[in-house]
Design a protein around this motif. Structure first.
Motif, PDB file in Angstrom:
ATOM      1  N   HIS A   7      -1.314  -3.112   1.622  1.00  0.00           N
ATOM      2  CA  HIS A   7      -1.348  -1.960   1.044  1.00  0.00           C
ATOM      3  C   HIS A   7      -2.310  -1.149   1.944  1.00  0.00           C
ATOM      4  CE1 HIS A   7       0.879  -3.525  -2.343  1.00  0.00           C
ATOM      5  NE2 HIS A   7      -0.083  -4.369  -2.641  1.00  0.00           N
ATOM      6  N   THR A   8      -1.882  -0.490   2.881  1.00  0.00           N
ATOM      7  CA  THR A   8      -2.808  -0.150   3.901  1.00  0.00           C
ATOM      8  C   THR A   8      -2.869   1.542   3.890  1.00  0.00           C
ATOM      9  OG1 THR A   8      -0.938  -0.164   5.574  1.00  0.00           O
ATOM     10  CG2 THR A   8      -2.334  -2.026   5.474  1.00  0.00           C
ATOM     11  N   SER A   9      -2.082   2.137   3.293  1.00  0.00           N
ATOM     12  CA  SER A   9      -1.867   3.644   3.377  1.00  0.00           C
ATOM     13  C   SER A   9      -2.829   3.915   2.160  1.00  0.00           C
ATOM     14  CB  SER A   9      -0.535   4.229   3.220  1.00  0.00           C
ATOM     15  OG  SER A   9      -0.030   3.878   1.810  1.00  0.00           O
ATOM     16  N   LEU A  10      -3.594   5.295   2.233  1.00  0.00           N
ATOM     17  CA  LEU A  10      -4.217   5.787   0.953  1.00  0.00           C
ATOM     18  C   LEU A  10      -3.386   5.824  -0.179  1.00  0.00           C
ATOM     19  CD1 LEU A  10      -5.930   8.538   3.170  1.00  0.00           C
ATOM     20  CD2 LEU A  10      -6.979   6.347   2.445  1.00  0.00           C
ATOM     21  N   ARG A  11      -2.263   6.131  -0.007  1.00  0.00           N
ATOM     22  CA  ARG A  11      -1.174   6.406  -1.368  1.00  0.00           C
ATOM     23  C   ARG A  11      -1.085   5.065  -2.015  1.00  0.00           C
ATOM     24  NH1 ARG A  11       0.887  10.549  -3.042  1.00  0.00           N
ATOM     25  NH2 ARG A  11       0.626  11.732  -1.014  1.00  0.00           N
ATOM     26  N   ALA A  12      -0.725   4.066  -1.054  1.00  0.00           N
ATOM     27  CA  ALA A  12      -0.585   2.599  -1.515  1.00  0.00           C
ATOM     28  C   ALA A  12      -1.760   2.028  -1.977  1.00  0.00           C
ATOM     29  CB  ALA A  12       0.001   1.686  -0.310  1.00  0.00           C
ATOM     30  N   LEU A  13      -3.083   2.281  -1.695  1.00  0.00           N
ATOM     31  CA  LEU A  13      -4.307   1.805  -2.181  1.00  0.00           C
ATOM     32  C   LEU A  13      -4.435   2.502  -3.516  1.00  0.00           C
ATOM     33  CD1 LEU A  13      -6.545   1.770   0.870  1.00  0.00           C
ATOM     34  CD2 LEU A  13      -5.679  -0.087  -0.498  1.00  0.00           C
ATOM     35  N   ALA A  14      -4.250   3.731  -3.749  1.00  0.00           N
ATOM     36  CA  ALA A  14      -4.193   4.513  -4.937  1.00  0.00           C
ATOM     37  C   ALA A  14      -3.378   3.974  -5.928  1.00  0.00           C
ATOM     38  CB  ALA A  14      -3.878   5.820  -4.657  1.00  0.00           C
TER      39      ALA A  14
END
Length: 236
Positions: free
Chosen positions: A194-201
């Protein structure tokens, strides 16, 4: 009777992690260059290309399904640029293993069904371990009395009559403590893919972890959190 494979006919599968990368072509050029060079060296024809644009939290891969279907119908070989980039992705590896389609990886041409099967088992074990470490990190933070959902912030300090330098320093300290406690959680999620900002959120919200002010995570506050974690690491 099984359809014979045609190693001189390839179906290319490419993958990027976010919609932004998909629109910009970031990462695709290198993958396509590797596949084209691979095909050229073997005098092979690339019948079609399928590009997956996915977030770190998704397991469905419609473009991969299309690529595998075409490879089965034509007897072609599925080719990907970098198997090591997908080696932690258990869903991808298991789909590939179960497909019965012959495949090649530009960076690991010696890989086979056994290799992929072992990688899938390792990837699943890593996902389980990461999930366990994430839960343990949260439990440890709570045991130390950290209020992950809603610690004292600026509003509470203003109500208490604190202001000026003391207010600024207290808010900064709270923000640093919050970032320090969430650092291992963010690291675990990034290791999980989960490396993207959206995926982390998305993953933070799915795990019931609230922001410092008790709200939901968005791209903007995840970006701020990662920046603060980076600053803390730079200091130490």
């Amino acid at each position: 009777m099984a359809r014979s494979t045609a190693p001189n006919r390839l179906v290319a599968y490419e993958r990027v992690s976010t919609a932004r990368q998909g629109r910009s072509g970031l990462g695709l050029e290198a993958q396509r260059a590797a596949i084209d060079a691979f095909a050229g060296a073997r005098s092979a024809e690339v019948l079609a290309r399928f590009t997956e644009v996915e977030s770190g939290g998704r397991n469905d891969r419609p473009e991969l399904d299309k690529a595998l279907s075409l490879a089965r119908l034509t007897g072609a070989t599925l080719v990907i640029a970098k198997l090591d980039r997908l080696s932690r992705n258990a869903a991808f590896l298991l789909t590939l293993q179960a497909s019965g389609v012959r495949f090649l990886a530009c960076d690991m041409p010696e890989a086979n069904d056994l290799t992929v099967g072992i990688m899938a088992l390792v990837a699943q074990a890593e996902r389980d371990a990461i999930s366990r470490r994430t839960k343990e990190a949260l439990a440890a933070a709570k045991a130390r009395g950290v209020r992950l959902g809603n610690p004292n912030g600026a509003a509470a300090l203003k109500r208490a009559g604190k202001g000026g330098t003391a207010l600024h320093e207290t808010v900064r300290h709270n923000a640093d403590s919050f970032a320090r406690d969430l650092a291992p959680v963010i690291a675990a999620l990034q290791s999980e893919g989960h490396t993207s900002l959206r995926a982390l959120a998305t993953e933070l919200n799915a795990r019931g972890i609230q922001t410092r002010r008790g709200g939901r995570w968005h791209v903007s506050n995840v970006r701020n959190l990662r920046s603060r974690i980076a600053q803390l690491h730079a200091v130490t």
